[in-house]
Design an enzyme around this catalytic site. Structure first.
Site, PDB file in Angstrom:
ATOM      1  N   HIS B  72       0.909  -1.225  -0.033  1.00 56.33           N
ATOM      2  CA  HIS B  72      -0.075   0.015  -0.118  1.00 56.33           C
ATOM      3  C   HIS B  72       0.844   1.179  -0.038  1.00 56.33           C
ATOM      4  CE1 HIS B  72      -3.575  -2.451   1.919  1.00 56.33           C
ATOM      5  NE2 HIS B  72      -3.820  -2.275   0.390  1.00 56.33           N
ATOM      6  N   GLU B  75       1.915   3.915   2.721  1.00 58.32           N
ATOM      7  CA  GLU B  75       2.557   3.699   3.957  1.00 58.32           C
ATOM      8  C   GLU B  75       3.875   3.753   4.126  1.00 58.32           C
ATOM      9  OE1 GLU B  75      -1.587   0.889   4.205  1.00 58.32           O
ATOM     10  OE2 GLU B  75       0.349  -0.245   4.301  1.00 58.32           O
ATOM     11  N   ARG B 130      -3.175   4.891  -2.280  1.00 61.45           N
ATOM     12  CA  ARG B 130      -2.825   3.365  -1.874  1.00 61.45           C
ATOM     13  C   ARG B 130      -2.647   2.094  -2.660  1.00 61.45           C
ATOM     14  NH1 ARG B 130      -5.822   0.228   2.924  1.00 61.45           N
ATOM     15  NH2 ARG B 130      -6.937  -1.454   1.854  1.00 61.45           N
ATOM     16  N   HIS B 199       2.764  -3.591   6.279  1.00 66.86           N
ATOM     17  CA  HIS B 199       1.610  -2.371   6.165  1.00 66.86           C
ATOM     18  C   HIS B 199       1.968  -1.517   7.266  1.00 66.86           C
ATOM     19  CE1 HIS B 199      -1.116  -4.156   3.414  1.00 66.86           C
ATOM     20  NE2 HIS B 199      -0.242  -5.191   3.556  1.00 66.86           N
ATOM     21  N   GLU B 273       0.985  -4.544  10.789  1.00 67.29           N
ATOM     22  CA  GLU B 273       0.659  -2.982  10.742  1.00 67.29           C
ATOM     23  C   GLU B 273       1.494  -2.350  11.651  1.00 67.29           C
ATOM     24  OE1 GLU B 273      -1.632  -1.396   9.076  1.00 67.29           O
ATOM     25  OE2 GLU B 273      -2.663  -3.180   8.006  1.00 67.29           O
TER      26      GLU B 273
END
Lengths: 93, 312
Positions: B72, B75, B130, B199, B273
């Site tokens: 993405h 990020e 994204r 991510h 994440e």
């Protein structure tokens, strides 16, 4: 270049399942072009949403009318992005 | 603008453009010919190379670990962390006993800019982008969410069929070259034992599944390993992570990367994440890049060590 003057990132704090689904509804209202930064998970976790300037008033009224708590995580996104860009260029120089 | 002459003078504490990262990769390969090579596994829709760094001390088709960042594109802390990981591996090999043992028996593959078109677009046109950048026929909206395009629960709940949505799954599974290139590479290699897709943000360590509530058959082991990994991560700066299966910890997501890799038999499939620590979201200040990479590395080492110690 797309700019984000006046866009705010709201950190929404759902109190219960009912509020979670109201926030989910907000995500689906694509006319307000909200951008989910951190999606709905469960009641104890905040939901972060980038709201374009032109939708801000509606979204805040929607949240306040449903008694959904939120804070403003980023006051003006473009200001933060400008700082990031300046920092990149300064460091590169 | 001053270009670093070698990777020792590369500034890991700031965000970089795609060309700076690509030249970092080439410098790292040139400086470490016996450890690092670059494999181009395909090209993006706009024709950018999909570069994968291979860290290997020899052997043929050794058991391998995959790490990717930046799928993405917005990020940014993930691509920046991936760059730091690459340097960490060459710095620690021969010094850190655990990493040295791993690399004496296994290979590590690292794709830093997994969505190059999207990443270039975040620098040139839209910092908030994204998805990939391929146009969608019949729609004014471009791009597919490359983390909904995998052939695992593809098209189920937890992805959108609307090309204008941030979670648009694409017209069919593996329709995006950025995804299909990894699929083909993983299948042709055939000996991956761990697959870690990174991510940001929300400080979570997740394992399959996202598209179904059916627990993964290795759920207990994956859960325990995740707990160890986030404990190691928190030991550095106290960054608190949640962990669990995707569907139980965040939400239902179909067509996800690690659901597909797990269903290919790659047991140690995880998604990170990375941090926000409170108020920056995707615009994490550059002064948090190195702390983020350092703490994440501890969790990565926990997963890589476990993979090394538990061959299957």
């Amino acid at each position: 270049k797309v700019t984000f003057e006046g866009h705010q990132v709201l950190r929404i704090l759902p109190k219960d399942e009912a509020q979670l689904s109201l926030i989910k509804n907000l995500e689906e209202m694509i006319e307000f072009q909200v951008d989910i930064w951190m999606g709905v998970t469960d009641v104890s976790n905040p939901v972060d949403v980038r709201v374009p300037f032109q939708s801000l008033q509606f979204v805040k009224i929607y949240l306040e009318a449903q008694n959904i708590d939120y804070t403003i995580m980023i006051e003006d996104l473009q200001v933060v992005l400008d700082e990031e860009q300046e920092e990149m260029e300064a460091a590169a120089r | 603008l001053a270009q670093p002459r070698n990777t020792d003078s590369f500034d890991f504490s700031r965000y970089h453009t795609i060309s700076e990262i690509y030249s970092f990769q080439d410098m790292l390969v040139a400086e470490n010919p016996n450890l690092v090579s670059k494999i181009v596994i395909g090209s993006s829709y706009e024709g950018r190379p999909l570069n994968v760094l291979k860290f290997s001390t020899g052997g043929t088709n050794r058991p391998a670990i995959w790490i990717d960042t930046g799928i993405h594109s917005r990020e940014w802390v993930t691509q920046a962390s991936g760059t730091w990981f690459a340097k960490k591996i060459v710095t620690d090999y021969g010094r850190d006993p655990a990493l040295t043992a791993i690399l004496n028996k296994m290979d590590i593959f690292l794709e830093i800019v997994t969505n190059p078109d999207g990443f270039a677009y975040t620098h040139s046109s839209n910092r908030m982008w994204r998805k990939t950048r391929k146009p969608n026929p019949g729609s004014s909206c471009a791009g597919v969410d490359p983390n909904r395009n995998w052939d695992s629960g593809f098209g189920g709940p937890g992805a959108s069929s609307n090309p204008c949505s941030e979670t648009y799954r694409g017209p069919r599974a593996h329709s995006e070259s950025e995804v299909k290139s990894i699929v083909d590479f993983v299948k042709s290699h055939g000996n991956f034992k761990a697959f870690i897709s990174i991510h940001s943000y929300s400080q979570m360590l997740l394992y399959p599944f996202g598209y179904t509530k059916t627990p993964a058959k290795d759920q207990a082991e994956l859960h325990n390993l995740a707990q160890r990994a986030i404990t190691d991560l928190a030991s550095l700066y106290g960054t608190r992570y949640r962990y669990g299966s995707i569907i139980n910890t965040i939400y239902q997501a179909s067509g996800g990367t690690i659901d597909w890799t797990y269903e290919q038999g790659i047991k140690y499939s995880y998604t990170f994440e990375l941090r926000d620590t409170g108020r920056y979201g995707f615009i994490l200040p550059a002064n948090q890049i190195i702390p983020t990479a350092q703490e994440t590395w501890l969790a990565l080492m926990a997963i890589m060590n476990h993979t090394y110690n538990n061959p299957y």
